[in-house]
Design a protein around this motif. Structure first.
Motif, mmCIF file in Angstrom:
data_model
loop_
_atom_site.group_PDB
_atom_site.id
_atom_site.type_symbol
_atom_site.label_atom_id
_atom_site.label_comp_id
_atom_site.label_asym_id
_atom_site.label_seq_id
_atom_site.Cartn_x
_atom_site.Cartn_y
_atom_site.Cartn_z
ATOM 1 N N GLN A 1 -4.010 -7.686 9.372
ATOM 2 C CA GLN A 1 -4.858 -7.527 10.549
ATOM 3 C C GLN A 1 -6.334 -7.615 10.190
ATOM 4 O OE1 GLN A 1 -3.927 -4.357 13.539
ATOM 5 N NE2 GLN A 1 -5.927 -3.538 12.944
ATOM 6 N N GLU A 2 -6.703 -7.087 9.036
ATOM 7 C CA GLU A 2 -8.104 -7.060 8.614
ATOM 8 C C GLU A 2 -8.455 -8.220 7.684
ATOM 9 O OE1 GLU A 2 -10.366 -4.993 9.744
ATOM 10 O OE2 GLU A 2 -8.916 -3.894 10.991
ATOM 11 N N ASN A 3 -7.490 -9.131 7.479
ATOM 12 C CA ASN A 3 -7.707 -10.271 6.576
ATOM 13 C C ASN A 3 -8.085 -9.809 5.171
ATOM 14 O OD1 ASN A 3 -7.202 -12.283 8.568
ATOM 15 N ND2 ASN A 3 -9.282 -11.934 9.389
ATOM 16 N N GLY A 4 -7.450 -8.712 4.732
ATOM 17 C CA GLY A 4 -7.722 -8.186 3.401
ATOM 18 C C GLY A 4 -6.795 -8.804 2.364
ATOM 19 N N THR A 5 -7.187 -8.694 1.099
ATOM 20 C CA THR A 5 -6.398 -9.254 -0.009
ATOM 21 C C THR A 5 -5.775 -8.122 -0.820
ATOM 22 O OG1 THR A 5 -7.888 -11.159 -0.161
ATOM 23 C CG2 THR A 5 -6.453 -10.721 -2.057
ATOM 24 N N GLU A 6 -4.496 -8.249 -1.059
ATOM 25 C CA GLU A 6 -3.770 -7.243 -1.829
ATOM 26 C C GLU A 6 -4.251 -7.232 -3.281
ATOM 27 O OE1 GLU A 6 0.771 -6.212 -1.501
ATOM 28 O OE2 GLU A 6 0.535 -7.771 -3.022
ATOM 29 N N LEU A 7 -4.409 -6.050 -3.848
ATOM 30 C CA LEU A 7 -4.833 -5.946 -5.249
ATOM 31 C C LEU A 7 -3.744 -6.480 -6.171
ATOM 32 C CD1 LEU A 7 -6.590 -2.439 -5.448
ATOM 33 C CD2 LEU A 7 -7.569 -4.682 -4.893
ATOM 34 N N GLU A 8 -4.164 -6.998 -7.298
ATOM 35 C CA GLU A 8 -3.231 -7.623 -8.236
ATOM 36 C C GLU A 8 -2.175 -6.629 -8.748
ATOM 37 O OE1 GLU A 8 -1.522 -10.688 -10.247
ATOM 38 O OE2 GLU A 8 -3.233 -10.815 -8.855
ATOM 39 N N ILE A 9 -2.596 -5.374 -8.941
ATOM 40 C CA ILE A 9 -1.677 -4.382 -9.510
ATOM 41 C C ILE A 9 -0.531 -4.046 -8.567
ATOM 42 C CG2 ILE A 9 -2.810 -2.300 -8.645
ATOM 43 C CD1 ILE A 9 -2.385 -1.104 -11.469
ATOM 44 N N ALA A 10 -0.689 -4.419 -7.287
ATOM 45 C CA ALA A 10 0.352 -4.104 -6.307
ATOM 46 C C ALA A 10 1.686 -4.750 -6.680
ATOM 47 C CB ALA A 10 -0.081 -4.554 -4.914
ATOM 48 N N HIS A 11 1.649 -5.902 -7.332
ATOM 49 C CA HIS A 11 2.893 -6.567 -7.729
ATOM 50 C C HIS A 11 3.647 -5.718 -8.757
ATOM 51 C CE1 HIS A 11 1.684 -10.171 -5.575
ATOM 52 N NE2 HIS A 11 0.500 -10.140 -6.193
ATOM 53 N N GLN A 12 2.918 -5.155 -9.691
ATOM 54 C CA GLN A 12 3.539 -4.301 -10.707
ATOM 55 C C GLN A 12 4.121 -3.045 -10.077
ATOM 56 O OE1 GLN A 12 0.935 -3.297 -13.988
ATOM 57 N NE2 GLN A 12 2.126 -1.465 -14.496
ATOM 58 N N TRP A 13 3.367 -2.448 -9.167
ATOM 59 C CA TRP A 13 3.853 -1.248 -8.487
ATOM 60 C C TRP A 13 5.109 -1.550 -7.671
ATOM 61 C CZ3 TRP A 13 -1.468 0.752 -6.227
ATOM 62 C CH2 TRP A 13 -2.217 1.308 -7.273
ATOM 63 N N ARG A 14 5.107 -2.703 -7.028
ATOM 64 C CA ARG A 14 6.260 -3.066 -6.202
ATOM 65 C C ARG A 14 7.502 -3.239 -7.062
ATOM 66 N NH1 ARG A 14 3.897 -6.748 -3.789
ATOM 67 N NH2 ARG A 14 3.197 -5.531 -1.983
ATOM 68 N N ASP A 15 7.343 -3.799 -8.236
ATOM 69 C CA ASP A 15 8.481 -3.963 -9.146
ATOM 70 C C ASP A 15 9.045 -2.616 -9.594
ATOM 71 O OD1 ASP A 15 8.273 -6.702 -8.980
ATOM 72 O OD2 ASP A 15 7.068 -6.906 -10.833
ATOM 73 N N GLN A 16 8.209 -1.612 -9.600
ATOM 74 C CA GLN A 16 8.646 -0.268 -9.983
ATOM 75 C C GLN A 16 9.227 0.511 -8.806
ATOM 76 O OE1 GLN A 16 5.073 1.433 -11.602
ATOM 77 N NE2 GLN A 16 5.217 0.302 -13.532
ATOM 78 N N GLY A 17 9.243 -0.119 -7.633
ATOM 79 C CA GLY A 17 9.808 0.520 -6.454
ATOM 80 C C GLY A 17 8.855 1.444 -5.723
ATOM 81 N N SER A 18 7.562 1.325 -5.987
ATOM 82 C CA SER A 18 6.589 2.208 -5.346
ATOM 83 C C SER A 18 6.230 1.725 -3.944
ATOM 84 C CB SER A 18 5.314 2.295 -6.190
ATOM 85 O OG SER A 18 5.576 2.847 -7.461
ATOM 86 N N ILE A 19 5.775 2.682 -3.129
ATOM 87 C CA ILE A 19 5.201 2.363 -1.822
ATOM 88 C C ILE A 19 3.711 2.104 -2.038
ATOM 89 C CG2 ILE A 19 4.806 3.214 0.519
ATOM 90 C CD1 ILE A 19 7.112 5.229 -0.076
#
Length: 713
Positions: free
Chosen positions: A487-505
């Motif tokens: 909605q805000e045209n923001g960019t996801e931080l790079e570390i989010a991919h690592q967190w997602r692989d660990q099952g984090s919200i």
């Protein structure tokens, strides 16, 4: 307050405290649907306790044997003192008056009829049930001594068969042994008594605009009651108005008070420590959690076990051993021309062979161990489970709600731009401070844990499936999931991919529309889990984890805790097959779970352990219930099982071994070398055996079952 959601995932509805009184507003503020493979447990109820040896181990029997013991002790003094045989043995002369010769027979007869009544009655019951045992042997011994003594007193038998003093000592000593036994068994019910005493005598029920004082027994499901500060909850219920810190230590064993607000469950017997609340009753009487705990303690004390059956079998064999020895003794001494000695030896054999200590060996140990466990928040529902725990070499933990808290917590903070981690968390907490969602609470709690100064926020807003927005000072702060970034045209931080692989919200934080950082939240691992697993490893127990979560989440938790093996992505209905898989490897498995969906696995395991009792504790398939949610209690159960088994083994060897050695001595096998065991000494030694067994069992009370003693190395 409007509704919002930080992520595209849906979540169960929750009630918003900001809603008008009496109105429930579903909050769709669903940051993320946390997968939970745990559920709630239920209590049962009943309060009964069965004593050892066919008599209930309660206060009535304690008082009866105590009174009888002291009366018989007083009567035994003249019986022994005026006994002709005792006077000859000790070496003093009795008065010459003829009446003194009748003191022992008359008072001895009273002792036989009155003091011996419990044993004679028990002997008759054993004959009728065709289960000869301790009572029959005692009854037979005192009856033989009684008949022989009267025969000697009236001149029908040799005066050497005057056993009045032995009869008196035997009855007194046996009453003392039974008094000790009954007192010990009565003490094991103290946990039940203390639980029953937790309920208040009165309850305040709301009737219209008034409150009416009633007995807790008059409460019905649906009633609204008032619990004032410092007051106890009279029945299980749900908080309908207000909030209070509840002291639940008597139910869970946890010393720290727990905050309970509207919609939360409260348990009968718990205390509102700081403020008053109104509670809607959801369970009364036998359906309450407190009654369920009482039932489990009572059932555990009354249940049988393999060790108990072993003791019963040993007592049966000992009866036939003693009976055979008595018959052989009578025949042999008669054949060698000593009929008087035959009676003496036979009576002595029957006295010493009484399996009193053997019958006490197991019940007392198990009763004390279940009581000790109950006081430590460990409810032994099945004695077989307690015995099996000492042999367990693999503990299978359900992850969610057992090793983890089942609630989200902030696990990582990644700022970008000019903010540091603490500043980013403080701003996020400020924006979330007016929200009641679990993820919002986790963020606010994380800021509180770091003692951060959280600024005030205004103009709070929330948007379904997007996130929250609030004004902090002169800046607009937003916290949300992927839809907020879109909605805000923001960019996801790079570390989010690592967190997602660990099952984090993953939640991003935006200030004035610009991404300034991200937060990772995950199911929080209990701090106690580290110590529990380390303690199990110290005891050569393998630790396995099972979860319905994805491989990445399971691997992360397993690595952090040092778990040996794990099963990921397992559906509830497939958990039992994983238990079978471990058992097929020859392992003895204890399954630890927190919910109904763990029931098949709990049933399949060698020992099923339900953890985190909450308000309901009655998974029928679990043999052990942990009232608290501390996984270290599993180690306490293993320690208790091993200690109990040691005491059972020691008591069995002492009781049975003593009889096997002393019976031949009483029969006179060493008579050729001049050693004959007197019946009086046999009576003393036999009762001493009982006292030793009882005292040995009492040592279990010194066992420390506090899970806090297991700390991470």
């Amino acid at each position: 307050m409007s509704q919002h959601d930080h992520s595209a995932a849906s979540s169960p509805a929750v009630h918003d405290k900001a809603a008008p009184e009496g109105v429930e507003v579903p909050d769709a503020h669903a940051h993320h649907a946390m997968q939970n493979d745990g559920a709630t447990m239920n209590h049962g109820s009943e309060d009964q306790h069965e004593g050892h040896g066919g008599h209930a181990g309660n206060g009535d029997h304690v008082a009866r044997f105590r009174k009888l013991f002291w009366i018989m002790l007083v009567m035994a003094v003249p019986v022994v003192g005026f006994s002709t045989m005792f006077a000859m043995l000790v070496g003093y002369s009795l008065p010459g008056a003829a009446w003194t010769g009748w003191i022992s027979p008359v008072l001895g007869t009273v002792m036989y009829v009155w003091g011996g009544a419990p044993f004679l009655t028990g002997a008759v019951s054993e004959i009728r049930s065709r289960q000869p045992g301790m009572m029959l042997l005692i009854g037979l011994a005192i009856t033989v001594a009684f008949v022989a003594s009267w025969g000697a007193s009236i001149g029908l038998l040799d005066h050497g068969l005057d056993f009045w003093w032995e009869l008196a000592l035997l009855i007194v000593i046996m009453l003392l042994g039974h008094w000790i036994e009954m007192r010990s068994l009565a003490q094991t019910t103290s946990a039940l008594d203390s639980l029953a005493a937790l309920l208040p005598d009165e309850a305040e029920r709301v009737e219209g605009d008034q409150t009416v004082t009633v007995s807790p027994a008059e409460l019905r499901v649906g009633d609204i009651i008032v619990v004032r500060p410092g007051g106890r909850v009279p029945a299980d219920g749900r908080v309908s108005q207000g909030a209070a810190s509840m002291d639940e230590s008597m139910i869970t064993g946890e010393s720290v008070s727990v905050r309970r607000g509207e919609g939360d469950h409260v348990v009968a017997g718990t205390v509102a420590t700081d403020s008053g609340i109104r509670v809607e009753i959801t369970a009364v009487g036998d359906d309450t959690a407190l009654a369920g705990i009482q039932k489990m303690v009572a059932e555990a004390q009354a249940s049988s076990s393999r060790a108990q059956r072993l003791a019963d079998k040993a007592a049966g064999w000992l009866f036939w051993f003693a009976l055979g020895a008595g018959i052989i003794t009578a025949i042999v001494w008669t054949l060698i021309g000593m009929p008087d000695a035959a009676v003496v030896r036979t009576v002595t054999v029957l006295v010493i062979a009484c399996p009193h200590a053997l019958g006490l060996a197991i019940p007392l140990v198990v009763s004390i161990s279940t009581e000790r466990a109950a006081k430590a928040g460990v409810l032994i529902k099945d004695r077989m489970a307690l015995e099996t725990m000492r042999k367990v070499d693999t503990v299978l933990f359900d992850k969610t709600g057992t090793l983890t808290k089942g609630n989200p917590a902030v696990t990582a903070i990644e700022p970008s731009g000019s903010f540091n981690a603490d500043e980013l968390l403080a701003l996020a907490a400020a924006a979330e401070s007016d929200s009641e969602h679990p993820l919002a609470r986790a963020i606010v709690a994380a800021a509180a844990d770091r003692n951060l100064d959280v600024p005030k926020s205004t103009d709070f807003e929330s948007s379904p499936a997007v996130g929250v927005k609030a004004r902090v000072g002169n800046r607009e702060v937003q916290v949300g999931g992927p839809y907020l970034l879109e909605q805000e045209n923001g960019t996801e931080l790079e570390i989010a991919h690592q967190w997602r692989d660990q099952g984090s919200i993953i939640l991003h934080v935006l200030i004035d529309g610009e991404v300034v950082g991200a937060l990772a939240l995950a199911d929080e691992i209990r701090t106690e889990s580290h110590a529990a697993i380390a303690a199990l490893h110290d005891r050569d127990v393998q630790v396995v984890m099972i979860t319905g979560d994805a491989e990445a989440i399971a691997a992360t938790v397993a690595a952090e805790l040092g778990i040996d093996r794990y099963f990921a992505g397992v559906r509830p209905e497939d958990k039992a097959s994983k238990v079978k898989e471990l058992q097929s490897e020859g392992r003895i498995v204890a399954m630890v779970g927190d919910g109904v969906n763990d029931a098949p696995a709990l049933a399949q395991a060698n020992v099923g352990i339900a953890i985190g009792a909450g308000t309901d504790v009655a998974i029928a398939t679990a043999g052990v219930i942990l009232a608290s949610d501390d996984p270290r209690s599993v180690v306490s159960v293993i320690e208790l099982s091993r200690a109990s088994y040691r005491k059972m083994t020691q008591n069995l060897w002492w009781a049975a071994g003593y009889n096997l050695i002393s019976v031949p001595l009483a029969a006179g096998v060493l008579a050729p070398i001049g050693f004959i065991l007197p019946m009086s000494i046999g009576a003393v030694l036999m009762s001493l055996s009982t006292i030793v067994v009882a005292l040995n069992a009492q040592l279990l009370r010194r066992l420390d079952l506090n899970p806090e003693r297991y700390t991470q190395q």
